[in-house]
Design a protein around this motif. Structure first.
Motif, mmCIF file in Angstrom:
data_model
loop_
_atom_site.group_PDB
_atom_site.id
_atom_site.type_symbol
_atom_site.label_atom_id
_atom_site.label_comp_id
_atom_site.label_asym_id
_atom_site.label_seq_id
_atom_site.Cartn_x
_atom_site.Cartn_y
_atom_site.Cartn_z
ATOM 1 N N GLU B 151 0.801 -1.222 0.000
ATOM 2 C CA GLU B 151 0.000 0.000 0.000
ATOM 3 C C GLU B 151 0.840 1.282 0.000
ATOM 4 N N ARG B 153 0.009 5.416 0.226
ATOM 5 C CA ARG B 153 -1.138 6.270 0.543
ATOM 6 C C ARG B 153 -0.640 7.704 0.713
ATOM 7 N N VAL B 223 -17.743 10.737 -0.961
ATOM 8 C CA VAL B 223 -17.480 10.008 0.279
ATOM 9 C C VAL B 223 -18.140 8.633 0.169
ATOM 10 N N ASN B 224 -17.459 7.610 0.668
ATOM 11 C CA ASN B 224 -17.986 6.252 0.703
ATOM 12 C C ASN B 224 -18.061 5.587 -0.659
ATOM 13 N N VAL B 226 -15.319 4.467 -4.187
ATOM 14 C CA VAL B 226 -13.944 4.417 -4.677
ATOM 15 C C VAL B 226 -13.939 4.889 -6.123
ATOM 16 N N ARG B 233 -6.440 4.672 -6.545
ATOM 17 C CA ARG B 233 -7.828 4.854 -6.099
ATOM 18 C C ARG B 233 -7.928 6.176 -5.344
ATOM 19 N N PHE B 235 -10.085 8.524 -2.745
ATOM 20 C CA PHE B 235 -11.118 8.502 -1.712
ATOM 21 C C PHE B 235 -11.372 9.931 -1.242
ATOM 22 N N VAL B 345 -4.678 6.317 -3.035
ATOM 23 C CA VAL B 345 -4.170 5.028 -2.543
ATOM 24 C C VAL B 345 -3.822 4.139 -3.723
ATOM 25 N N GLN B 347 -2.796 0.126 -4.088
ATOM 26 C CA GLN B 347 -2.624 -1.114 -3.319
ATOM 27 C C GLN B 347 -3.081 -2.294 -4.174
ATOM 28 N N ALA B 350 -7.072 -5.725 -2.536
ATOM 29 C CA ALA B 350 -8.354 -5.338 -1.927
ATOM 30 C C ALA B 350 -9.489 -6.220 -2.450
#
Lengths: 273, 410
Positions: B151, B153, B223-224, B226, B233, B235, B345, B347, B350
């Motif tokens: 990851e 970030r 928000v909430n 991706v 990604r 957020f 992000v 990673q 996921a």
């Protein structure tokens, strides 16, 4: 319309609380008088559950969201899940009805605490959307309810080991088996609740795990439930010794669900208020 | 191979790992939040990070090996089985033959107490659900390890009009051991931030609208959810606020435009504050901003107060287009907009974690909530009789097996 529904909800909760109190009272009288019939306790619980469900439903429609935002909503939903679990268990196996003598007072306490904290309505913040949140809280509701049944059975085992006759209670083997089985279910549900919660956290904050105190204590609780099951399965822990550990497990579950967000700074405090 | 395998799946090791992990986690929970993994240079959490990682890895493998067997056995261990009543019409069978045949087909036998009867249990989907549960657990652990190891970030605070590109400076950065880092090849411009409020004033949603500078493509980050962009990604964080451009002038002070950022309280009508020191102005300048909804949209109502040693020297509300004099300083609100925080992000793993969770949920449901089928062999005056019991689904699944058994042992 919304305002009417939201004004109705706490009243329905008060009626449900009275119903549960009566059910608990009748249950205790049944215990003290050593009568066999649990019909009145079940009838009272059924009535209170119907009113309680109506209360939750009116709030759901009035606020536009499920019971998972404020402490009032969460405590009410935990209580509801506990009553439903106990009733299902009692329906499947009539010998487990006396567990109501433990479950009902806890349910009363939860609803009473909820009403005490206040039924103020909050609207959903942006992070409170999506199926993962719904799954996360639902699994925790069921984990709590099955954990409460296990706690109830363990409490009776401990009471019996302390010399109380408890002639009305199910046989010791049945209680022991029930405590084990329901703890296994609580362990499974808690684990899935933890996983779905981490996926919800990913969508909300871009990370699965952040070592937030609530997350950490939830993991600790799950592991302690695992220790309990392990000791029972492989080290033949039975009776009072296992029951004491189960009571400790459930206390830890209460701490991680309700206590951690009160005593520590956590991202969950913001919502669970 | 046998000794390590035995050690790994030993009961004592599993117990010791769980207790150790509980102890370490309890200590970790007392550390400042976020110090274990996410914050750069968090020395307090460093020794625990390795311990937790080692314990988790060892525990994951050991628990994975033991979990299915352990939890599946719960239902068997605790179920009280009572022999069913015979009607006398049940087929007669030879007990030894039935026992041998069912045991060979994976049925688990149980001698019932106080009666001459044996019960044989089998779950219709136990084999496949058990395998699926294992697979789900492995996927979760693989996904989790992969995310933790790969990851990268970065958190950026952007104002409307700012560009997110390789030169943008993150306010927070974390890079795991095996993470390649985030190299931004493209650039995004933050067009606007769009907070939406409920009728009660609470924040309902927060979206940011970006524009890709090369392709011109519009990206909305909420928000909430991706949003994928340039191999990473995005957020949307819930942290946002106002940017105010305030021109301050006085005979002693050169005329300057100050850019002031205030974090918003996510409730409409609740004041947000920012205290700052401005060179040339003695004391402290206290800014208060309240969001109000007007016919033109949501606008800030900005009040400025100048204090010296806690004593107010002047106060005034800045009109949207106009000037106010506060403590001898001419102040003009030249412009306002929003700032927000976005997390970038990169990673791997996921999807594996999410897929694993789904598989665990479905296989747990199949394993623990669908009841087993039970074959009873119960003695009566004529011999031993066979009964197939269980849910309709379970009986249907094993009906052909039992019919074959009756031909063989009847």
């Amino acid at each position: 319309m919304q305002e009417t529904l939201l004004a109705l909800d706490p009243r329905l909760h008060v009626v449900a609380l009275v119903g549960y109190a009566l059910a608990a009272g009748v249950g205790i009288v049944t215990v003290v008088t050593r009568r066999e019939s649990w019909r009145w306790t079940l009838a009272m619980s059924g009535f209170a559950l119907a009113v309680h469900s109506a209360g939750l439903l009116t709030r759901w429609i009035g606020s536009g969201h499920g019971p998972y935002l404020t402490r009032y909503e969460l405590l009410s939903a935990y209580a509801w899940a506990s009553v439903v679990t106990w009733l299902i268990w009692s329906w499947r196996d009539g010998r487990l009805r006396p567990l109501g003598a433990v479950v009902m007072p806890v349910v009363m306490l939860l609803i009473g605490l909820g009403l005490y904290t206040g039924p103020e309505v909050r609207m959903l913040p942006p992070t409170f959307t999506g199926i993962w949140l719904t799954l996360h809280v639902s699994f925790y509701f069921v984990a709590f309810a099955t954990g409460l049944v296990s706690f109830g059975a363990s409490a009776l085992i401990i009471a019996r080991s302390l010399g109380t006759s408890l002639a009305w209670a199910p046989p010791a083997d049945d209680l022991d088996g029930l405590a084990y089985r329901s703890a296994g279910l609580a362990f499974s549900f808690w684990g899935v609740g933890l996983l779905t919660g981490s996926i919800w956290a990913y969508y909300s904050w871009g990370r699965f795990w952040g070592w937030d105190p609530v997350e950490t204590w939830s993991l600790i609780t799950w592991l302690v439930f695992g220790v309990y099951l392990h000791l029972r399965r492989f080290y033949a822990w039975r009776g009072a010794r296992a029951a004491v550990l189960m009571v400790a497990c459930f206390s830890l579950a209460l701490l991680s669900l309700f206590g951690t967000s009160l005593f520590t700074s956590t991202v969950h405090s913001e919502y669970f208020s | 191979m046998r000794t390590p395998s035995r050690l790994l799946t030993s009961r004592l090791l599993a117990l010791a790992l769980m207790i150790l992990l509980v102890t370490v986690l309890a200590i970790v929970s007392l550390l400042p939040q976020g110090s274990l993994l996410l914050t750069e240079g968090a020395e307090a959490g460093r020794p625990f990070r390795t311990i937790v990682a080692v314990l988790l890895a060892a525990g994951a493998v050991a628990i994975c090996a033991a979990l299915v067997v352990q939890v599946r056995s719960l239902m068997r261990q605790t179920r009280r089985v009572v022999a069913p009543r015979l009607s006398g019409r049940e087929p007669l069978v030879r007990t030894e033959c039935v026992e041998a045949a069912l045991t060979a087909r994976g049925w688990r036998s149980q001698q019932l107490p106080d009666v001459d009867a044996v019960a044989f249990h089998r779950h219709p989907w136990s084999r496949w659900a058990g395998v699926a549960l294992h697979l789900g657990l492995l996927l979760v652990m693989l996904g989790m390890s992969s995310v933790l190891l790969t990851e990268s970030r970065s958190e950026y605070t952007l104002r409307e009009g700012d560009v997110l590109d390789a030169s943008a400076q993150p306010t927070m950065r974390f890079q795991a051991q095996l993470a390649p880092g985030i190299a931004l090849d493209d650039a995004l411009v933050l067009n606007r931030v769009d907070p939406v409020y409920w009728s009660t004033g609470e924040l309902r949603s927060l979206d940011s609208e970006f524009r890709d500078t090369e392709s011109g493509q519009i990206l909305r980050v909420s928000v909430n959810s991706v949003t994928r962009w340039s191999g990473a990604r995005l957020f949307q964080s819930r942290v946002y606020g106002r940017v105010l451009d305030v021109r301050i002038a006085s005979p002693e002070l050169a005329e300057t435009v100050y850019r002031i950022e205030i974090e918003s309280v996510p409730i409409l009508g609740m004041p947000a504050y920012r205290d700052l020191e401005i060179p040339g102005i003695p004391g402290e300048v206290r800014i208060r901003s309240i969001e109000t909804e007007t016919s033109t949209g949501i606008v800030p109502e900005v009040t400025v107060r100048v204090e010296e040693d806690g004593i107010a020297k002047g106060q005034g509300t800045l009109p949207p287009a106009g000037m106010v004099t506060v403590a001898g300083y001419d102040m003009t609100l030249e412009g306002y907009g929003y700032w927000q925080t976005i997390v970038l992000v990169r990673q791997h793993g996921a999807e594996a974690l999410i897929a694993g969770t789904f598989i665990i949920m479905i296989s747990s449901l199949a394993l623990y909530f669908l009841p087993s089928a039970t074959v009873y062999v119960v003695a009566d005056a004529d011999g031993h009789r066979l009964i197939l019991a269980g849910s309709r689904l379970a009986r249907a699944a094993f009906k052909p097996d039992v019919e074959a058994l009756l031909k063989e042992c009847g």
